[in-house]
Design an enzyme around this catalytic site. Sequence first.
Site, mmCIF file in Angstrom:
data_model
loop_
_atom_site.group_PDB
_atom_site.id
_atom_site.type_symbol
_atom_site.label_atom_id
_atom_site.label_comp_id
_atom_site.label_asym_id
_atom_site.label_seq_id
_atom_site.Cartn_x
_atom_site.Cartn_y
_atom_site.Cartn_z
ATOM 1 N N LYS A 1 29.152 -14.003 -15.177
ATOM 2 C CA LYS A 1 29.587 -15.404 -15.269
ATOM 3 C C LYS A 1 29.703 -15.934 -13.847
ATOM 4 O O LYS A 1 30.568 -15.534 -13.085
ATOM 5 C CB LYS A 1 30.928 -15.502 -15.981
ATOM 6 C CG LYS A 1 31.365 -16.934 -16.184
ATOM 7 C CD LYS A 1 32.579 -17.016 -17.084
ATOM 8 C CE LYS A 1 32.871 -18.447 -17.505
ATOM 9 N NZ LYS A 1 33.086 -19.365 -16.410
ATOM 10 N N GLU B 1 23.243 -21.858 -13.705
ATOM 11 C CA GLU B 1 24.420 -22.177 -12.901
ATOM 12 C C GLU B 1 23.986 -22.196 -11.437
ATOM 13 O O GLU B 1 23.346 -21.256 -10.960
ATOM 14 C CB GLU B 1 25.476 -21.093 -13.157
ATOM 15 C CG GLU B 1 26.829 -21.389 -12.606
ATOM 16 C CD GLU B 1 27.743 -22.170 -13.555
ATOM 17 O OE1 GLU B 1 27.295 -22.627 -14.644
ATOM 18 O OE2 GLU B 1 28.916 -22.336 -13.195
HETATM 19 P P1 AMP Z 1 34.185 -22.210 -18.949
HETATM 20 O O1 AMP Z 1 33.782 -23.396 -18.114
HETATM 21 O O2 AMP Z 1 35.255 -21.372 -18.338
HETATM 22 O O3 AMP Z 1 34.395 -22.569 -20.392
HETATM 23 O O4 AMP Z 1 32.927 -21.205 -18.986
HETATM 24 C C1 AMP Z 1 31.674 -21.584 -19.445
HETATM 25 C C2 AMP Z 1 30.825 -21.956 -18.260
HETATM 26 O O5 AMP Z 1 30.437 -20.819 -17.534
HETATM 27 C C3 AMP Z 1 29.513 -22.588 -18.634
HETATM 28 O O6 AMP Z 1 29.673 -23.963 -18.881
HETATM 29 C C4 AMP Z 1 28.652 -22.334 -17.419
HETATM 30 O O7 AMP Z 1 28.794 -23.412 -16.509
HETATM 31 C C5 AMP Z 1 29.283 -21.112 -16.775
HETATM 32 N N1 AMP Z 1 28.415 -19.924 -16.739
HETATM 33 C C6 AMP Z 1 28.318 -19.100 -15.688
HETATM 34 N N2 AMP Z 1 27.487 -18.087 -15.933
HETATM 35 C C7 AMP Z 1 27.019 -18.259 -17.190
HETATM 36 C C8 AMP Z 1 26.111 -17.542 -18.017
HETATM 37 N N3 AMP Z 1 25.522 -16.417 -17.611
HETATM 38 N N4 AMP Z 1 25.874 -18.013 -19.268
HETATM 39 C C9 AMP Z 1 26.484 -19.146 -19.696
HETATM 40 N N5 AMP Z 1 27.349 -19.874 -18.956
HETATM 41 C C10 AMP Z 1 27.616 -19.440 -17.714
#
Ligand code: AMP
Length: 577
Positions: A245, A295
């Site tokens: 992530k 990202e």
């Molecule tokens: P959150 O913003 O904490 O809900 O986490 C989701 C966000 O993580 C997504 O909107 C992406 O911007 C980010 N993200 C980072 N790495 C990934 C990945 N490998 N797959 C999907 N989302 C990712």
Amino acid sequence: MKFSELANYFERLEATTKRNEMVALLAELFKSLTPQEIEKVAYLCQERLVPNYEKIEFGISEKLLAKSLAKALARDEEELWNLYKEVGDLGLLAQSYIGEGKDKLEVLEVYNRLMDIATTVGKGSIEKKTDKLAELLSLSSGKEAKYISRIVLGRLRLGIGDPTILDAFSYAYSGDKSLRPVIERAYNLCSDLGLVGFTLFSKGLEAIRDFKVQVGKPIRMALAERLPSAEEIISKIGKCSVEPKFDGFRCQIHKDGDRIKIFSRNLEDNTDMFPDLIEGARKQIDAESAIIEGEALAFNEEAQEFFPFQVTVQRKRKYEIETIMADLPLKLFAFDLLYVDGEDYTPRPYIERRERLKNLILPGNVIMIADSIITDNPKELNLFFENAIGSGLEGIVAKRLDAPYQAGARNFNWIKLKRSYKGELSDTVDLVIIGYYVGRGARAKFGIGSLLAGVYDPDTDAFKTVAKIGSGLTEDEWVKMKGLLDEIKVNSKPSRVISILEPDVWVEPKYVVEVRADEITRSPVHTAGKDGEELGYALRFPRVERFVRIDRRPEDATTVQEILEMYNMQRKIEVKE
Ligand code: AMP
């Protein structure tokens, strides 16, 4: 339809705070409009002329409007400005000075004139805009002028969110809300309420069922759920793909020949900010047209490592882009493919999208494919997680192998696992500020002491309170925050806000902040999750971790449902320990 009739509808909508009544009124309105008018009225209800992701803005300040009004009324500008200061609402002022009458304008004519005003740019444009607006106001009746004034200032404030309009489309078409899911699916694929309304009422339901993604129109982004451990992830979705992530900003890249567009998580067009990503996309996406997601992170060439988010975020600016780009070049970790050369990939399983993505991206130094492993073993998942944390990343995202890309949905197709600290919730929440309290003690000098903040409830399209936040901001940030909030303060509780607490100052639900807390508790004073006599939920020891998040719209905030899930998850962890 005559614009005066639309103004009457606006007036009736303004008078109600009950969502059912709003939906019924809007449905009645849509039924009496042509498809073209529906398209435009859907935008006007949102104080826009085009979908949110398009950049056309009115560029009309209060001063400019006052100038146009003075011209339309043949009155002295300064005298009018002083009157405005007494009344506090240019719309009401326009109404009382113009009076009734005329009612000749058609909805489409007003729309076209507004569009003409908004798209007047360049040398001498201020003069021209003023003249054009003055002409429109002089053709209007008082009530029409009131709403035109509010639309151009972005202060219509009818309290109509996207879900309300989607429900109203369904009611207008079928008499009930049964069509909401299909209509919403189409909306999620194009983010354009006007286009969805136009398609439904001109081409019918089949066209909506058949709706496909289109290059150039942002797809509402899929979001991740959370679970507290590798074991729970595997038992929920079985064998899955695990990706790091990355903590940067989400980009949806649309390629149409040589034309590239980049949309942010909240579907803003950020194309101009990222010339390096554009160049990379042109060179490395091996297709005539495609939509990919990833990202973007700033990369430290010297140290050959990524910068933390606080540094990456400096790339989100509108000026001196070339300079910052040289210091902080971006890399994009691509993790999904939504469309390629005429083919909508969103219904296809993750594993297929990922395979196609891998051979779509040519080698190069801007776009890379996010690393991944496929596993059904919690130990292996944990190892990958620890490695990700070790290399400075936020955690992992686990992905169900057979899941389609579900636009706009947050569900267990994607599950995030982030580092957790003892005594803190393992994840932050995004809250919408709905008011503030003037400070006491040391903060009194700033005139702001704490924020009243809420979560979003998509079922009722409302914001419900979950925290009063008094820490996490520096002195400078409190001052800045007050300035931002004072620009959007309102006299009484906004119609989409549900609150027992009464802050000293209410504001339009607009700004989102990222908040950390120790835990979630039950509370009699907060309305998030409150059901009749049942208690609501509140954050304990909330503190702002990230100042206003420009990449989140209020509707992107954490939802009531997520708070409930976090509460239940926290209880499970307590039981285990
Ligand atoms: P959150 O913003 O904490 O809900 O986490 C989701 C966000 O993580 C997504 O909107 C992406 O911007 C980010 N993200 C980072 N790495 C990934 C990945 N490998 N797959 C999907 N989302 C990712």
